[in-house]
Design a protein around this motif. Structure first.
Motif, PDB file in Angstrom:
ATOM      1  N   ARG A 174       0.846  -1.181   0.000  1.00  0.00           N
ATOM      2  CA  ARG A 174       0.000   0.000   0.000  1.00  0.00           C
ATOM      3  C   ARG A 174       0.892   1.244   0.000  1.00  0.00           C
ATOM      4  N   PRO A 175       0.311   2.408  -0.317  1.00  0.00           N
ATOM      5  CA  PRO A 175       1.118   3.634  -0.350  1.00  0.00           C
ATOM      6  C   PRO A 175       1.727   3.942   1.011  1.00  0.00           C
ATOM      7  N   SER A 176       2.883   4.560   0.992  1.00  0.00           N
ATOM      8  CA  SER A 176       3.524   4.994   2.236  1.00  0.00           C
ATOM      9  C   SER A 176       2.754   6.172   2.820  1.00  0.00           C
ATOM     10  N   ASP A 177       3.049   6.504   4.068  1.00  0.00           N
ATOM     11  CA  ASP A 177       2.410   7.659   4.693  1.00  0.00           C
ATOM     12  C   ASP A 177       2.710   8.929   3.895  1.00  0.00           C
ATOM     13  N   ALA A 178       3.945   9.071   3.437  1.00  0.00           N
ATOM     14  CA  ALA A 178       4.323  10.265   2.679  1.00  0.00           C
ATOM     15  C   ALA A 178       3.534  10.361   1.380  1.00  0.00           C
ATOM     16  N   GLU A 179       3.290   9.240   0.721  1.00  0.00           N
ATOM     17  CA  GLU A 179       2.505   9.243  -0.516  1.00  0.00           C
ATOM     18  C   GLU A 179       1.059   9.613  -0.237  1.00  0.00           C
TER      19      GLU A 179
END
Length: 213
Positions: A174-179
């Motif tokens: 899944r996308p990173s927090d930054a993404e």
């Protein structure tokens, strides 16, 4: 209002996969270039609905169906509810906002984070003096100062929300927090109007609905 998504697609999500994954056909059949600068952070939303075919694909997607259902349920939840019952003063809302925990999950925390953000945004309205309206076509030019503050602090508002995501399993992609922050940031900055034209419409409202979605 959902058609206003043609401005930026896909809608923000913190699910395991992007709504683009549910689009019929190959990704390259839908995405026809990007308006983003080369150094834009990964996850930043870009304009992707450019043709009638793109819109047809979006309308047929799972993302569209889920968003439409969300909006319908949102509207149904306030039917027959007077505005006075859901529009307290800031002080009254602060007093009524509970801290509660259900099954070990603080489900009230997102509400607090969003409310704190709105409290800050309202405070800026009181701090920033209005400008002369003689040369303004729509809203007061002081709005640009307000929006500039929002641009500088958008990540600060969003990072606490993204941090509340449940932990991912080792096998989960899944996308990173930054993404996620970069994706939601694009919608937050368009949630309160356009700083160039100084206007506001249903498309801007939808951008904020997408953050809640």
């Amino acid at each position: 209002a959902v058609v206003a998504l043609s401005a930026t697609f896909p809608p923000p999500t913190m699910m395991e996969t992007s709504p683009m994954a549910h689009m019929p056909g190959r990704r390259e059949d839908v995405v026809r270039g990007s308006d983003l600068p080369a150094d834009a952070p990964k996850g930043t939303p870009a304009k992707r609905l450019r043709t009638s075919h793109d819109i047809e694909c979006f309308v047929a997607s799972t993302a569209h169906a889920e968003l439409k259902s969300f909006l319908w349920h949102w509207a149904a939840s306030v039917q027959l509810v007077p505005r006075s019952a859901v529009h307290p003063s800031p002080r009254e809302f602060d007093a009524a906002l509970p801290e509660f925990d259900v099954a070990g999950n603080n489900i009230g925390r997102p509400v607090h984070i969003v409310w704190d953000m709105f409290r800050t945004l309202r405070q800026w309205m009181e701090e920033i003096p209005l400008e002369d309206m003689q040369k303004a076509r729509f809203g007061n030019p002081a709005y640009r100062v307000w929006h500039e503050r929002l641009t500088k602090r958008a990540n600060e508002f969003l990072e606490p929300l993204v941090a509340l995501r449940p932990s991912a399993s080792e096998s989960e992609k899944r996308p990173s927090d930054a993404e996620c922050v970069a994706e939601l940031r694009g919608y937050l900055l368009d949630s309160f109007g356009n700083a160039t034209r100084i206007d506001y419409g249903s498309g801007h409202e939808l951008h904020f609905a997408l953050i809640l979605f």
